[in-house]
Motif scaffolding. Structure first.
Motif, PDB file in Angstrom:
ATOM      1  N   HIS A 234       0.826  -1.204   0.000  1.00 25.31           N
ATOM      2  CA  HIS A 234       0.000   0.000   0.000  1.00 25.31           C
ATOM      3  C   HIS A 234       0.867   1.264   0.000  1.00 25.31           C
ATOM      4  O   HIS A 234       0.539   2.254  -0.677  1.00 25.31           O
ATOM      5  CB  HIS A 234      -0.931   0.013   1.213  1.00 25.31           C
ATOM      6  N   HIS A 238       0.850   4.145  -2.763  1.00 20.16           N
ATOM      7  CA  HIS A 238       0.513   5.516  -2.362  1.00 20.16           C
ATOM      8  C   HIS A 238       1.437   6.537  -3.038  1.00 20.16           C
ATOM      9  O   HIS A 238       1.019   7.665  -3.337  1.00 20.16           O
ATOM     10  CB  HIS A 238       0.617   5.643  -0.845  1.00 20.16           C
ATOM     11  N   THR A 263      -7.662  -3.419  -2.060  1.00 19.07           N
ATOM     12  CA  THR A 263      -7.949  -2.713  -0.809  1.00 19.07           C
ATOM     13  C   THR A 263      -7.239  -1.377  -0.688  1.00 19.07           C
ATOM     14  O   THR A 263      -7.437  -0.656   0.288  1.00 19.07           O
ATOM     15  CB  THR A 263      -7.559  -3.587   0.400  1.00 19.07           C
ATOM     16  N   LYS A 265      -6.210   2.371  -0.726  1.00 17.96           N
ATOM     17  CA  LYS A 265      -6.720   3.739  -0.779  1.00 17.96           C
ATOM     18  C   LYS A 265      -5.575   4.656  -0.351  1.00 17.96           C
ATOM     19  O   LYS A 265      -4.804   4.301   0.543  1.00 17.96           O
ATOM     20  CB  LYS A 265      -7.910   3.928   0.171  1.00 17.96           C
ATOM     21  N   PRO A 266      -5.431   5.809  -0.984  1.00 16.68           N
ATOM     22  CA  PRO A 266      -4.365   6.727  -0.566  1.00 16.68           C
ATOM     23  C   PRO A 266      -4.448   7.012   0.932  1.00 16.68           C
ATOM     24  O   PRO A 266      -5.540   7.152   1.486  1.00 16.68           O
ATOM     25  CB  PRO A 266      -4.636   7.988  -1.393  1.00 16.68           C
TER      26      PRO A 266
END
Length: 321
Positions: A234, A238, A263, A265-266
């Motif tokens: 992640h 990002h 899954t 998200k920033p």
């Protein structure tokens, strides 16, 4: 970097100024040739990844003595080549050696044209000068590009961000801008000899595609017991990356890559800062990034013959001494 669309389970991003749409996660080629990965599994990993939406395929001329490229070539038969954005790397620093290695890669990968070829392991300050010399490897790649054997040109390295910056500087002096650059981007890198702080802004400014690697440092970062594999992936997603390349040696790890993409998200700033705070102490001395602090991952240090001979004019100068 904003996603531009989804294909299957995978978001897609733009590869810098090339405009190519590439999967946000790519399959690392090195793992496909490991002893614990047999040919059947290696082919299944590549084809399942493509069927589920990954199109970016990483490889290298020297991975597992060519076995990784051979398996990738077999996996890309039966119409899969047309669905993949194929990248490989060469170690040669001379025009002659680079051309020889590129021909090997084309043969093993069973293709007439590779989408992206990268100068591999730019680890030394002399590498850029050798590559951009009159009879250097860049001349071979430019000729191959003109002949339709490759589409885009990039470089990789994992040792020191200042060497990446020098490679970009030498390229500019020679009137060239790379299409893509591959570099370590992970939660430890943020604190130690940081590519994300020093190199990443330059790539974004110049519209160069960003290929993240060493996101989990081949599992080393997980041994710090500060973050999970999904958090590592992640974090790289990002950043303004085009592709996050991850090694896959099992179907479970392939599922993990898709879970990370699904899954992601920033991060809100507070959450990102908390994540970085958890890794700061462990990252301080670079012990979980051994590719920066040791020669364990330096294939060209163990096999200097891969680079090719030093330029004749330098050899002549040495003889005069």
């Amino acid at each position: 970097m904003a996603d531009v669309e989804r294909r299957g389970e995978m978001p897609y991003r733009i590869l810098g100024r090339t405009g190519e749409k590439v999967s946000a996660i790519g399959i690392g080629g090195w793992h496909l040739g490991l002893p614990k990965v047999d040919e059947k599994l290696g082919i299944r990993i590549v084809r399942d990844a493509i069927d589920r939406g990954i199109n970016f395929m990483d490889n290298c001329w020297d991975y597992n003595e060519g076995l990784s490229e051979l398996r990738m070539g077999k996996a890309l038969r039966d119409g899969y080549r047309q669905k993949a954005f194929l990248m490989t790397k060469i170690d040669g620093r001379t025009k002659k050696e680079a051309a020889r290695q590129l021909e090997h890669s084309l043969e093993r990968l069973q293709t007439d044209c590779i989408d992206l070829v990268q100068h591999h392991e730019i680890l030394r300050f002399e590498d850029p000068n050798r590559i951009f010399s009159e009879d250097g490897a860049q001349a071979a790649l430019l000729e191959a590009q003109k002949a339709g054997k490759l589409r885009y040109i990039g470089f990789t390295g994992h040792k020191d961000p200042r060497i990446h910056l020098y490679m970009l500087e030498v390229a500019r002096e020679n009137g060239f801008t790379f299409d893509a650059v591959q570099l370590p981007l992970n939660l430890m890198d943020a604190h130690f000899r940081s590519f994300s702080r020093l190199v990443l802004p330059e790539l974004v400014k110049d519209g160069i595609g960003v290929l993240a690697m060493k996101t989990l440092a081949n599992g080393s970062i997980l041994k710090s017991k500060t973050v999970s594999a999904i958090e590592c992936l992640h974090y790289a997603l990002h950043l303004p990356t085009s592709v996050v390349i991850t090694g896959v040696d099992s179907m479970a790890i392939l599922d993990q890559a898709f879970e990370a993409a699904r899954t992601f998200k920033p991060f809100p700033d507070a959450e990102l800062q908390a994540l970085l705070a958890r890794t700061r102490e462990a990252a301080a001395r670079g012990q979980y990034e051994p590719f920066k602090t040791s020669s364990i991952y330096d294939g060209t240090a163990v096999n200097p013959k891969w680079l090719g001979e030093e330029p004749p004019e330098l050899q002549a100068l040495m003889m005069q001494d």
